[in-house]
Design an enzyme around this catalytic site. Structure first.
Site, mmCIF file in Angstrom:
data_model
loop_
_atom_site.group_PDB
_atom_site.id
_atom_site.type_symbol
_atom_site.label_atom_id
_atom_site.label_comp_id
_atom_site.label_asym_id
_atom_site.label_seq_id
_atom_site.Cartn_x
_atom_site.Cartn_y
_atom_site.Cartn_z
ATOM 1 N N HIS A 135 0.842 -1.195 0.000
ATOM 2 C CA HIS A 135 0.000 0.000 0.000
ATOM 3 C C HIS A 135 0.870 1.235 0.000
ATOM 4 C CE1 HIS A 135 0.434 1.707 4.095
ATOM 5 N NE2 HIS A 135 0.663 0.461 4.471
ATOM 6 N N CYS A 136 0.332 2.336 -0.555
ATOM 7 C CA CYS A 136 1.012 3.626 -0.504
ATOM 8 C C CYS A 136 0.198 4.530 0.406
ATOM 9 C CB CYS A 136 1.197 4.204 -1.897
ATOM 10 S SG CYS A 136 -0.312 4.344 -2.864
ATOM 11 N N ALA A 137 0.157 5.829 0.114
ATOM 12 C CA ALA A 137 -0.491 6.758 1.032
ATOM 13 C C ALA A 137 -2.001 6.569 1.095
ATOM 14 C CB ALA A 137 -0.172 8.197 0.630
ATOM 15 N N ARG A 157 -3.689 3.953 -1.303
ATOM 16 C CA ARG A 157 -4.139 2.859 -2.160
ATOM 17 C C ARG A 157 -3.593 1.512 -1.718
ATOM 18 N NH1 ARG A 157 -3.747 5.208 -8.339
ATOM 19 N NH2 ARG A 157 -4.181 7.383 -7.838
#
Length: 619
Positions: free
Chosen positions: A25-27, A29
């Site tokens: 996961h990113c910030a 998503r």
């Protein structure tokens, strides 16, 4: 536990845990890599109230969640039985679009620590601001401790990248982390410093001359070294007896890869890094304002499709090689262009739900999270998104013309201003960057207020409507409940759309209009419908009933079926739901409420199935 229902639904729509190759996961998503992408149901997943948007790009199935993505990520991993040691695919060995492979590799390597990377950059920027303002001296203990906190990740990049690259390439991440440690070992740094002295004697490895480099903060050398080590590890594991693998495989990887890195991989990668940084500088120097305009206009488009990951290593490489980066400041107007557009919607609209959504999106956007503004506000209205890109281009051109730079990495947000302070103190490059940001923010806000919303879309005053195609009939018998009284914050807030709720008196759900079945949850607790006149309706039987795994529900239709008012859609065991401890309140939501001027509940406190429940008024 509050995210387990969402996690189950996400897993069901990505094809089950057996279809997952990797998950990061990113910030905002969740980023899935799937074995069989065609098994995923993006449209069905979009109907979930906890999902902002689903994007399929860069070889990834991306589920936009929002600021609480880490909690959802943990819930999905727990539900799917994924552990920290779950191996991922060797992307370098896969067939497919080279751009997709590159984006997949880059996001897989950098995503796990992108948050701490941004935090470290912000702390560096705040320290620079404190020094410029005279609040801290660089020789003070306070400054040194905070500087160590902000600089540790950058200095020891090879260790961190060694670990994540090792996982991404399907090898033992601790082996590749040790290789990264060797690159920044004090003995190696001392050797580099000695080689810089005039007349220093050269060193050799087994009579082969060694060219020393300082690999602290470097990016490309350890990634290439990790790939070589993982390949070597797999070859060794195939050929060594099982009794020898645990000891001799790491021994071979370290004994071969570390010298090879210092002799060949490191120097070649360092040269490549320098060529990449100098090449970017050459292109940037040709027309900085044009580069800024292009980045300001297109950055958010790249973010939508997940293509922005291809530029992240370039920014970090610029910082490692040049000590500064000009790309990140040019992206700042793109971010604040969308923030300004959302602010324009907030100031212009009279619709309470839209105003609330736009206001929260502005707050998130200031801190660099633009997905709520883009997906929730600007893109659905179209013109605000376009105005945000136009304003971002103009602001980006100003930033490029001002030759603004950052001196640490981070997300494009309000704190980036502090990261743009030059080591020598405040100068015109900083003010040019601030001016570009403000121009993008104000211009997109003004354009959106003036021409970004149709007049009727900005109003919220109910008007009389005619019965007929605008009616949504009640899908069940029961008591009518105002939507804001539903015991679920997502439904009650109106974030998913306007409507009402019914506490059912029997066990049947019927079609509320003529149309077709647009979606049907795998657990059969919720169904999405599209009327012949374009009204989208979500009927969600009970609260959190997804946790029942479909046991009390029976579907009498499937996706794509045409229905007429009164046709039986679902049946459910009312008593079983009550006995399981779940609330029967059933929201009936107009999913595309933004397409209409208003949604009015026309039913009284009790309603019969087939009687008018909701009425929508056209724009």
């Amino acid at each position: 536990m509050e995210y387990q229902a969402l996690a189950k639904d996400i897993l069901a729509h990505v094809g089950g845990k057996e279809n997952i190759v990797s998950l990061v996961h990113c910030a905002t998503r969740l980023r899935f890599k799937l074995k069989e992408p065609l098994r995923a149901n993006a449209e069905g997943l979009k109907q979930n109230p906890g999902v902002i948007m689903v994007v399929e790009s860069g070889g990834q199935f991306q589920v936009v969640i929002g600021n609480h993505v880490h909690d959802v990520w943990q819930a999905v991993r727990s539900e799917a039985g994924l552990s920290d040691e779950t191996p991922v695919a060797d992307s370098a060995g896969e067939k497919g679009n080279p751009l997709n492979q590159l984006i997949d590799i880059v996001s897989g390597i950098f995503t796990p620590f992108i948050g701490i990377l941004a935090a470290s950059g912000i702390l560096k920027g705040l320290l620079a601001l404190a020094v410029v303002c005279g609040w801290l001296a660089t020789d003070s203990g306070t400054y040194k401790i905070w500087f160590a906190a902000s600089d540790a990740l950058f200095f020891f990049f090879p260790l961190v990248l060694g670990y994540t690259a090792g996982k991404k390439f399907g090898g033992n991440p601790f082996i590749t982390m040790v290789i990264g440690g060797a690159l920044v070992h004090p003995v190696m740094i001392q050797a580099f410093e000695a080689s810089q002295q005039a007349g220093a004697a050269g060193d050799a490895f087994l009579s082969i001359p060694v060219t020393w480099f300082n690999y602290s903060s470097s990016v490309i050398p350890i990634i290439l070294a990790a790939w070589v080590s993982c390949w070597l590890e797999k070859q060794s594991a195939k050929r060594l007896p099982s009794a020898m693998k645990n000891f001799f495989t790491p021994l071979i990887c370290l004994g071969v890869t570390v010298p090879l890195t210092f002799l060949a991989i490191g120097p070649v990668a360092t040269l490549l890094s320098q060529m990449l940084a100098n090449g970017y500088q050459w292109v940037y120097a040709l027309a900085p304002w044009l580069a800024g305009a292009a980045m300001g206009a297109l950055w958010q488009v790249c973010v939508i499709f997940g293509l922005h990951w291809g530029l992240v290593p370039l920014m970090i490489n610029n910082l490692a090689v040049l000590g500064h980066d000009s790309m990140l400041p040019m992206l700042l107007p793109a971010v604040f262009g969308q923030v300004g557009a959302a602010l324009g919607v907030f100031l212009r609209t009279r619709d309470a739900r839209q105003k609330m959504l736009a206001g929260s999106s502005v707050t998130a956007g200031i801190f660099g999270i633009t997905e709520p503004a883009v997906y929730g506000v600007n893109l659905p209205l179209r013109r605000p998104f376009i105005f945000g890109c136009v304003a971002g281009a103009i602001g980006g051109a100003i930033v490029g013309f001002s030759d603004s730079h950052v001196y640490s990495f981070g997300f494009g947000n309000i704190f980036t201003i502090a990261q743009m302070i030059p080591p020598g103190g405040v100068d015109a490059t900083l003010w040019g960057g601030v001016l570009g940001l403000l121009v993008a923010l104000v211009l997109s806000c003004v354009l959106t207020m003036v021409a970004g919303m149709p007049r009727r879309a900005a109003e919220a005053t109910p008007v009389a409507v005619n019965a007929g195609e605008n009616d949504v009939l009640s899908p069940m018998n029961g008591s009518v409940l105002a939507l804001d009284q539903v015991p679920d914050a997502t439904f009650a807030s109106g974030l998913l759309g306007q409507g009402a709720a019914i506490i059912p008196a029997d066990n049947k759900v019927i079609a509320p209009f003529a149309g077709e079945v647009a979606s049907l949850f795998a657990t059969k607790h919720a169904i999405g419908l599209l009327s012949d006149s374009g009204i989208e309706v979500l009927i969600h039987v009970g609260i959190d009933t997804v946790k029942l795994d479909g046991k009390p529900f029976t579907a009498h239709v499937k996706v794509g079926d045409k229905v007429q008012p009164g046709d039986l859609l679902l049946e459910f065991d009312r008593q079983a739901i009550i006995d399981a401890g779940y609330d029967l309140a059933t929201p009936i939501i107009i999913s595309n409420s933004d397409d209409y001027r208003d949604v009015v509940t026309v039913a009284a406190t009790a309603v019969q199935a087939g009687a008018p429940l909701l009425c929508v008024s056209h724009q």
